[in-house]
Design a protein around this motif. Sequence first.
Motif, PDB file in Angstrom:
ATOM      1  N   SER A 146      32.837  34.836 -16.419  1.00  0.00           N
ATOM      2  CA  SER A 146      33.551  33.715 -16.771  1.00  0.00           C
ATOM      3  C   SER A 146      35.196  34.080 -17.200  1.00  0.00           C
ATOM      4  CB  SER A 146      33.254  33.483 -18.248  1.00  0.00           C
ATOM      5  OG  SER A 146      31.740  33.047 -18.296  1.00  0.00           O
ATOM      6  N   VAL A 147      35.978  33.454 -16.233  1.00  0.00           N
ATOM      7  CA  VAL A 147      37.190  33.605 -16.071  1.00  0.00           C
ATOM      8  C   VAL A 147      38.016  32.961 -17.167  1.00  0.00           C
ATOM      9  CG1 VAL A 147      39.289  33.151 -14.539  1.00  0.00           C
ATOM     10  CG2 VAL A 147      37.056  33.737 -13.617  1.00  0.00           C
ATOM     11  N   MET A 148      38.936  33.842 -17.794  1.00  0.00           N
ATOM     12  CA  MET A 148      39.971  33.308 -18.719  1.00  0.00           C
ATOM     13  C   MET A 148      41.147  34.037 -18.432  1.00  0.00           C
ATOM     14  SD  MET A 148      38.956  35.890 -22.225  1.00  0.00           S
ATOM     15  CE  MET A 148      40.512  35.850 -22.937  1.00  0.00           C
ATOM     16  N   PRO A 149      42.373  33.273 -19.008  1.00  0.00           N
ATOM     17  CA  PRO A 149      43.538  33.986 -18.985  1.00  0.00           C
ATOM     18  C   PRO A 149      43.741  35.316 -19.718  1.00  0.00           C
ATOM     19  CG  PRO A 149      43.818  31.905 -20.081  1.00  0.00           C
ATOM     20  CD  PRO A 149      42.321  32.184 -19.804  1.00  0.00           C
ATOM     21  N   GLN A 158      47.353  37.828 -16.228  1.00  0.00           N
ATOM     22  CA  GLN A 158      46.507  37.820 -15.030  1.00  0.00           C
ATOM     23  C   GLN A 158      45.210  37.452 -15.486  1.00  0.00           C
ATOM     24  OE1 GLN A 158      46.598  41.932 -13.825  1.00  0.00           O
ATOM     25  NE2 GLN A 158      48.671  41.740 -12.816  1.00  0.00           N
ATOM     26  N   PRO A 159      44.364  36.801 -14.755  1.00  0.00           N
ATOM     27  CA  PRO A 159      42.953  36.384 -15.250  1.00  0.00           C
ATOM     28  C   PRO A 159      42.154  37.689 -15.312  1.00  0.00           C
ATOM     29  CG  PRO A 159      43.548  35.605 -12.817  1.00  0.00           C
ATOM     30  CD  PRO A 159      44.695  36.550 -13.370  1.00  0.00           C
ATOM     31  N   VAL A 160      41.331  37.489 -16.301  1.00  0.00           N
ATOM     32  CA  VAL A 160      40.263  38.336 -16.588  1.00  0.00           C
ATOM     33  C   VAL A 160      39.049  37.753 -16.902  1.00  0.00           C
ATOM     34  CG1 VAL A 160      41.921  40.231 -17.644  1.00  0.00           C
ATOM     35  CG2 VAL A 160      40.927  38.507 -19.046  1.00  0.00           C
ATOM     36  N   SER A 428      40.714  36.886  -7.724  1.00  0.00           N
ATOM     37  CA  SER A 428      41.621  37.766  -8.387  1.00  0.00           C
ATOM     38  C   SER A 428      40.949  38.774  -9.108  1.00  0.00           C
ATOM     39  CB  SER A 428      42.678  36.788  -9.373  1.00  0.00           C
ATOM     40  OG  SER A 428      43.479  37.760 -10.059  1.00  0.00           O
ATOM     41  N   VAL A 429      39.928  38.216 -10.055  1.00  0.00           N
ATOM     42  CA  VAL A 429      39.342  39.008 -10.878  1.00  0.00           C
ATOM     43  C   VAL A 429      38.088  39.820 -10.090  1.00  0.00           C
ATOM     44  CG1 VAL A 429      39.354  37.490 -13.092  1.00  0.00           C
ATOM     45  CG2 VAL A 429      37.447  37.473 -11.626  1.00  0.00           C
ATOM     46  N   ALA A 430      37.490  39.268  -9.102  1.00  0.00           N
ATOM     47  CA  ALA A 430      36.473  40.104  -8.176  1.00  0.00           C
ATOM     48  C   ALA A 430      37.360  41.262  -7.500  1.00  0.00           C
ATOM     49  CB  ALA A 430      36.357  39.106  -7.243  1.00  0.00           C
ATOM     50  N   SER A 431      38.803  41.160  -7.302  1.00  0.00           N
ATOM     51  CA  SER A 431      39.553  42.117  -6.661  1.00  0.00           C
ATOM     52  C   SER A 431      39.729  43.566  -7.650  1.00  0.00           C
ATOM     53  CB  SER A 431      40.800  41.606  -5.934  1.00  0.00           C
ATOM     54  OG  SER A 431      42.078  41.606  -7.181  1.00  0.00           O
ATOM     55  N   ARG A 432      39.780  43.196  -8.817  1.00  0.00           N
ATOM     56  CA  ARG A 432      40.274  44.426  -9.793  1.00  0.00           C
ATOM     57  C   ARG A 432      39.034  45.181 -10.287  1.00  0.00           C
ATOM     58  NH1 ARG A 432      44.255  41.657  -8.973  1.00  0.00           N
ATOM     59  NH2 ARG A 432      45.888  41.187 -10.345  1.00  0.00           N
ATOM     60  N   THR A 433      38.679  45.844  -9.128  1.00  0.00           N
ATOM     61  CA  THR A 433      37.458  46.729  -9.030  1.00  0.00           C
ATOM     62  C   THR A 433      37.668  48.250  -9.566  1.00  0.00           C
ATOM     63  OG1 THR A 433      37.699  47.398  -6.710  1.00  0.00           O
ATOM     64  CG2 THR A 433      36.157  45.474  -7.402  1.00  0.00           C
ATOM     65  N   SER A 434      38.885  48.493  -9.941  1.00  0.00           N
ATOM     66  CA  SER A 434      39.299  49.981 -10.203  1.00  0.00           C
ATOM     67  C   SER A 434      38.640  50.109 -11.399  1.00  0.00           C
ATOM     68  CB  SER A 434      40.843  49.981 -10.586  1.00  0.00           C
ATOM     69  OG  SER A 434      41.282  49.043 -11.418  1.00  0.00           O
ATOM     70  N   THR A 438      38.559  44.441 -14.488  1.00  0.00           N
ATOM     71  CA  THR A 438      37.876  43.234 -15.066  1.00  0.00           C
ATOM     72  C   THR A 438      36.895  42.677 -13.770  1.00  0.00           C
ATOM     73  OG1 THR A 438      38.264  41.320 -16.249  1.00  0.00           O
ATOM     74  CG2 THR A 438      39.749  41.822 -14.324  1.00  0.00           C
ATOM     75  N   ALA A 439      36.751  43.355 -12.702  1.00  0.00           N
ATOM     76  CA  ALA A 439      35.765  42.872 -11.827  1.00  0.00           C
ATOM     77  C   ALA A 439      34.501  42.471 -12.550  1.00  0.00           C
ATOM     78  CB  ALA A 439      35.882  43.560 -10.512  1.00  0.00           C
TER      79      ALA A 439
END
Length: 456
Positions: A146-149, A158-160, A428-434, A438-439
């Motif tokens: 679930s995406v939220m700001p 950034q979206p999380v 955006s969130v899917a890319s934050r895989t570090s 937040t991915a």
Amino acid sequence: MWGGRFAEGPTAVMRAINASIPFDKRLWRQDIAGSKAHVAMLGATGIVSAEDAATISAGLDTVAAQYAEHGVAEDMVLEDIHMQSESRLAEAIGPVAGRLHTARSRNDQVATDFKLWVRDAIDEVDAALGAFQDALLARAEQHADSVMPGFTHLQSAQPVTLGHHLMAYYEMIARDRSRFADARARMNLSPLGSAALAGTGFPIDREMTAAALGFDGPTRNSLDGVSDRDFAIDYLTSATQCSLHLSRLAEEFVLWASQPFGFVALSDQWSTGSSIMPQKRNPDAAELVRGHAGRILGCMTALMVTMKGLPLAYSKDMQDDKPPVFEAHDLLGLSIAAMTGMVESATFRTDRMRGLAEAGFATATDLADWLVREAGVPFREAHHITGQAVARAEALGVKLDALPLGDLQAIDARIDDRVYGVLSVDASVASRTSFGGTAPSRVRAAIAAAREGKRS
Ligand code: ARG
């Protein structure tokens, strides 16, 4: 019990200021347990006869049964729970009760009782925090996508994902539990046998009483044994930090439940109405959790200030150690239970969260990162280009991912249509895989690791 050298009794005010029974009656179970351990040791060492020890021990059981059935009477003449119990014991078994206090003082007695109580309190808090973490995990799992700001400065950043946000609280509570566990391990030495301050000439066995009460051993210095209240302060500092975390989540719930945010609807069970405004649904429980954090911090301050000027060993100021710990414990217990209930039953308005995540140009960093990655632009320059793109989108009244390619290319010719692949909030969130990011894949992995107790 101490009147031998006095010709006159205390005034009524003296009695009132001196009495701790109104609050320390809460220690009765620990007081009985401490006395039973002590008298078993007196019997085993031959300091009192085995027969007297057995009579006293059975008498203590009788007193405990009376307390369990009728509660503890607030008899100001008897001052505190220790005198109360000894007096009840004398009523039950007669003068042999007077042998119980051999090789013991109320100073080591109260330190022991209070430590036992704080230890139980820590175990209670730990169980409640574990249940709270379970609630956070369940809701985080539900909302891993679930995406939220995400905010910094309470401005869209950034979206999380909501799951990631809830897992942040899981981490805070994990640290709280570890602080309580540290406090428990550090405090687990028995003061019993320190006597008034100097130890005793009776051949007591402190190892025996320590083991009987579940301590790792006896405290190593009798002066410290009777005058140490670090364990209570450790409890209060841990409770304070925990309450700060609960308060931050409570504050977010208050904000999120407000109409301008509209991120959450608290269940009816966790809301109250207004006596004048029929439409109202107020987040009172969350507000009180936020408020209680201030009071818990006040309790911590109270005990620290009480202790800071005390010379060794015991002074009566130390009787004031108990009310702030009891108060903080009650407030913390309610706060944890209330936050657990709110997290379990809240309805998260994911449509609203997503809408606001999309509205705040929250994927601007993704555009800048794309320019760096795909067009070899230095980040500072990419930041500037992206700023112009945001200004253009704002002027046109559109989201970043709805900005026509022509407009983007007018700002920088190196942009091509592949950029739209990174401008949606989901991308955006899917890319934050570090690690720790937040991915959704990362959030699920964090939840799984927490469930397995494997915290990498
Ligand atoms: N009620 C006292 C307290 O809570 C017990 C210890 C009393 N000791 C003494 N020497 N007066 O601290």
